[in-house]
Design a protein around this motif. Structure first.
Motif, mmCIF file in Angstrom:
data_model
loop_
_atom_site.group_PDB
_atom_site.id
_atom_site.type_symbol
_atom_site.label_atom_id
_atom_site.label_comp_id
_atom_site.label_asym_id
_atom_site.label_seq_id
_atom_site.Cartn_x
_atom_site.Cartn_y
_atom_site.Cartn_z
ATOM 1 N N LEU A 172 0.816 -1.218 0.000
ATOM 2 C CA LEU A 172 0.000 0.000 0.000
ATOM 3 C C LEU A 172 0.850 1.268 0.000
ATOM 4 C CD1 LEU A 172 -2.635 -1.035 2.693
ATOM 5 C CD2 LEU A 172 -2.813 -1.262 0.216
ATOM 6 N N ASP A 173 0.302 2.336 -0.589
ATOM 7 C CA ASP A 173 0.985 3.631 -0.486
ATOM 8 C C ASP A 173 0.742 4.208 0.919
ATOM 9 O OD1 ASP A 173 -1.524 4.915 -0.389
ATOM 10 O OD2 ASP A 173 -1.558 5.230 -2.550
ATOM 11 N N SER A 174 1.372 5.339 1.215
ATOM 12 C CA SER A 174 1.384 5.799 2.604
ATOM 13 C C SER A 174 -0.001 6.227 3.075
ATOM 14 C CB SER A 174 2.391 6.936 2.784
ATOM 15 O OG SER A 174 2.086 7.990 1.909
ATOM 16 N N ARG A 175 -0.798 6.794 2.170
ATOM 17 C CA ARG A 175 -2.147 7.220 2.535
ATOM 18 C C ARG A 175 -3.014 6.010 2.905
ATOM 19 N NH1 ARG A 175 -6.638 10.265 0.576
ATOM 20 N NH2 ARG A 175 -8.140 9.852 2.247
ATOM 21 N N ALA A 176 -2.982 4.971 2.050
ATOM 22 C CA ALA A 176 -3.768 3.762 2.304
ATOM 23 C C ALA A 176 -3.242 3.035 3.537
ATOM 24 C CB ALA A 176 -3.732 2.841 1.082
ATOM 25 N N SER A 177 -1.923 3.050 3.729
ATOM 26 C CA SER A 177 -1.330 2.429 4.923
ATOM 27 C C SER A 177 -1.883 3.083 6.182
ATOM 28 C CB SER A 177 0.193 2.592 4.923
ATOM 29 O OG SER A 177 0.765 1.917 3.842
ATOM 30 N N ALA A 178 -1.951 4.407 6.173
ATOM 31 C CA ALA A 178 -2.432 5.129 7.351
ATOM 32 C C ALA A 178 -3.879 4.746 7.658
ATOM 33 C CB ALA A 178 -2.299 6.634 7.138
ATOM 34 N N ASP A 179 -4.709 4.558 6.618
ATOM 35 C CA ASP A 179 -6.096 4.140 6.840
ATOM 36 C C ASP A 179 -6.161 2.769 7.506
ATOM 37 O OD1 ASP A 179 -7.082 6.432 5.692
ATOM 38 O OD2 ASP A 179 -7.433 5.521 3.718
ATOM 39 N N VAL A 180 -5.362 1.839 6.990
ATOM 40 C CA VAL A 180 -5.387 0.466 7.511
ATOM 41 C C VAL A 180 -4.845 0.429 8.946
ATOM 42 C CG1 VAL A 180 -4.305 -1.808 7.258
ATOM 43 C CG2 VAL A 180 -5.290 -0.652 5.254
ATOM 44 N N LEU A 181 -3.721 1.114 9.171
ATOM 45 C CA LEU A 181 -3.120 1.118 10.511
ATOM 46 C C LEU A 181 -4.016 1.851 11.499
ATOM 47 C CD1 LEU A 181 0.469 1.781 9.258
ATOM 48 C CD2 LEU A 181 -0.269 -0.271 10.501
ATOM 49 N N GLY A 182 -4.665 2.923 11.033
ATOM 50 C CA GLY A 182 -5.596 3.645 11.889
ATOM 51 C C GLY A 182 -6.731 2.735 12.335
ATOM 52 N N PHE A 183 -7.201 1.906 11.419
ATOM 53 C CA PHE A 183 -8.272 0.965 11.757
ATOM 54 C C PHE A 183 -7.799 -0.071 12.784
ATOM 55 C CE2 PHE A 183 -10.499 -3.084 10.731
ATOM 56 C CZ PHE A 183 -11.707 -2.750 11.291
ATOM 57 N N LEU A 184 -6.615 -0.640 12.565
ATOM 58 C CA LEU A 184 -6.090 -1.619 13.532
ATOM 59 C C LEU A 184 -5.893 -0.956 14.899
ATOM 60 C CD1 LEU A 184 -3.469 -3.581 11.368
ATOM 61 C CD2 LEU A 184 -5.692 -4.401 12.195
#
Ligand code: ADP
Ligand code: ADP
Length: 231
Positions: A172-184
Motif C-alpha cells: 500500500l501507499d502511505s495514505r492507504a497504509s495510514a487508513d489500515v493502521l488507523g483501523f487496527l
C-alpha cells in the motif's frame, strides 16, 4: 492478562550441515488489548514466529499457549477450527474472495462457522472501516487500501482472541497504509482487540504500543511506548 505466549519456541528447517534455525528459544508474552509490532531484517524469523503463533506452522520445539490451550499439541482439524473461530489473520496480499462482495467477504468467517453475526458488533466494525457505500462492491472494484480494510474487518468479525497481520501495508501507499493502521489501532484502543503485526516499516510500527526486534531467529530487543496504558 496475557492473550498468547510462547515458551522456548524453536523452528528449524533441514538437517545437519544445512540446518537453519529460523527461530531459537523465543519466550514472549502478548498482553490482551495490546498492539505489538515485530520488526527485524529479512530472514530474521518474523513470518515464522507469526505463523507459529497463529497455528499456521508447527514449531520444532517449545509451546504456543493461547490461554490454557497449547497450539503445538492440537491436530490439524482442531487447528482449522481454532483459526476460523478464535484467530484473525491479515495478509500482505489481502486474500479476499474475488467473486464475493466486500460485505460477503467480511462475514465469510461467520458463514463458514455457521454463526449469526452479532449485529451490534458487525455495525461497529463496518462503521469503523468507513466503507459503508462500497460494501456491495467486489474486491476488483476497490482500491488496495479499501481491500485491506475489508480484510481487517473480516479478521475482526468473529471477535477473535488475537488478530495477526503479516506486512499488512506492504502493498500500500502511505495514505492507504495510514487508513489500515488507523483501523487496527482503533480496534485495539476502542474495542480492546489484541493485535500482533509483522512489519519492516518503522512508520507502521509507530502505531503499535510495543515493538519487538528479531535477529537470527532470536528476540534481541524490545521497545515499549511509555504512554500506552498497561492492561
Ligand atoms: P522473515 O519473515 O524475518 O523474513 P522468515 O521467518 O521468513 O524470516 O525466515 C527465517 C529463516 O528461515 C530464513 O533463513 C529463511 O530462509 C528460513 N526459511 C523460512 N521458511 C523456510 C522453508 N520453508 N524452508 C527452509 N527455510 C525456510
Ligand atoms: P473470554 O476470552 O474472556 O471468554 P471473549 O473473547 O469471549 O472473552 O469475549 C470478550 C468480550 O467480547 C466479551 O465482553 C464478550 O461479550 C464480547 N464478545 C465476544 N464475542 C462477541 C461477538 N461475536 N460479538 C460481540 N461481542 C462479542
Amino acid at each position: 492478562a496475557v492473550a498468547i505466549r510462547t515458551v522456548g519456541l524453536g523452528k528449524s528447517y533441514g538437517h545437519g550441515e544445512t540446518r537453519i534455525d529460523a527461530l531459537a528459544d523465543v519466550s514472549v508474552e502478548f498482553g490482551r488489548g495490546r498492539f505489538t509490532a515485530i520488526m527485524g531484517p529479512s530472514g530474521s524469523g518474523k513470518s515464522t514466529l507469526l505463523h507459529c503463533l497463529a497455528g499456521l506452522d508447527k514449531p520444532t520445539t517449545g509451546q504456543v499457549m493461547l490461554g490454557e490451550l497449547d497450539l503445538t499439541k492440537l491436530d490439524e482439524r482442531s487447528l482449522t477450527h481454532l483459526r476460523r473461530d478464535r484467530i484473525g489473520f491479515v495478509f500482505q496480499a489481502f486474500n479476499l474472495v474475488p467473486t464475493l462482495t466486500a460485505l460477503e467477504n467480511i462475514t465469510l468467517p461467520l458463514d463458514l462457522a455457521n454463526r449469526k453475526p452479532d449485529k451490534a458488533w458487525l455495525d461497529t466494525v463496518l462503521t469503523t472501516i468507513g466503507l459503508k457505500d462500497r460494501l456491495g462492491h467486489k474486491p476488483s472494484e476497490l482500491s488496495g487500501g479499501q481491500q485491506q480494510r475489508v480484510a481487517c474487518a473480516r479478521a475482526l468479525v468473529s471477535r477473535p482472541h488475537v488478530v495477526f497481520a503479516d506486512e499488512p501495508t506492504g502493498n500500500l501507499d502511505s495514505r492507504a497504509s495510514a487508513d489500515v493502521l488507523g483501523f487496527l489501532h482503533r480496534s485495539v484502543r476502542e474495542f480492546g482487540q489484541t493485535v500482533v503485526m509483522v512489519t519492516h516499516d518503522p512508520t507502521a510500527a509507530a502505531y503499535a504500543d510495543r515493538v519487538l526486534f528479531l535477529a537470527d531467529g532470536r528476540l534481541r530487543d524490545e521497545l515499549l511506548d511509555p504512554t500506552a496504558e498497561s492492561v
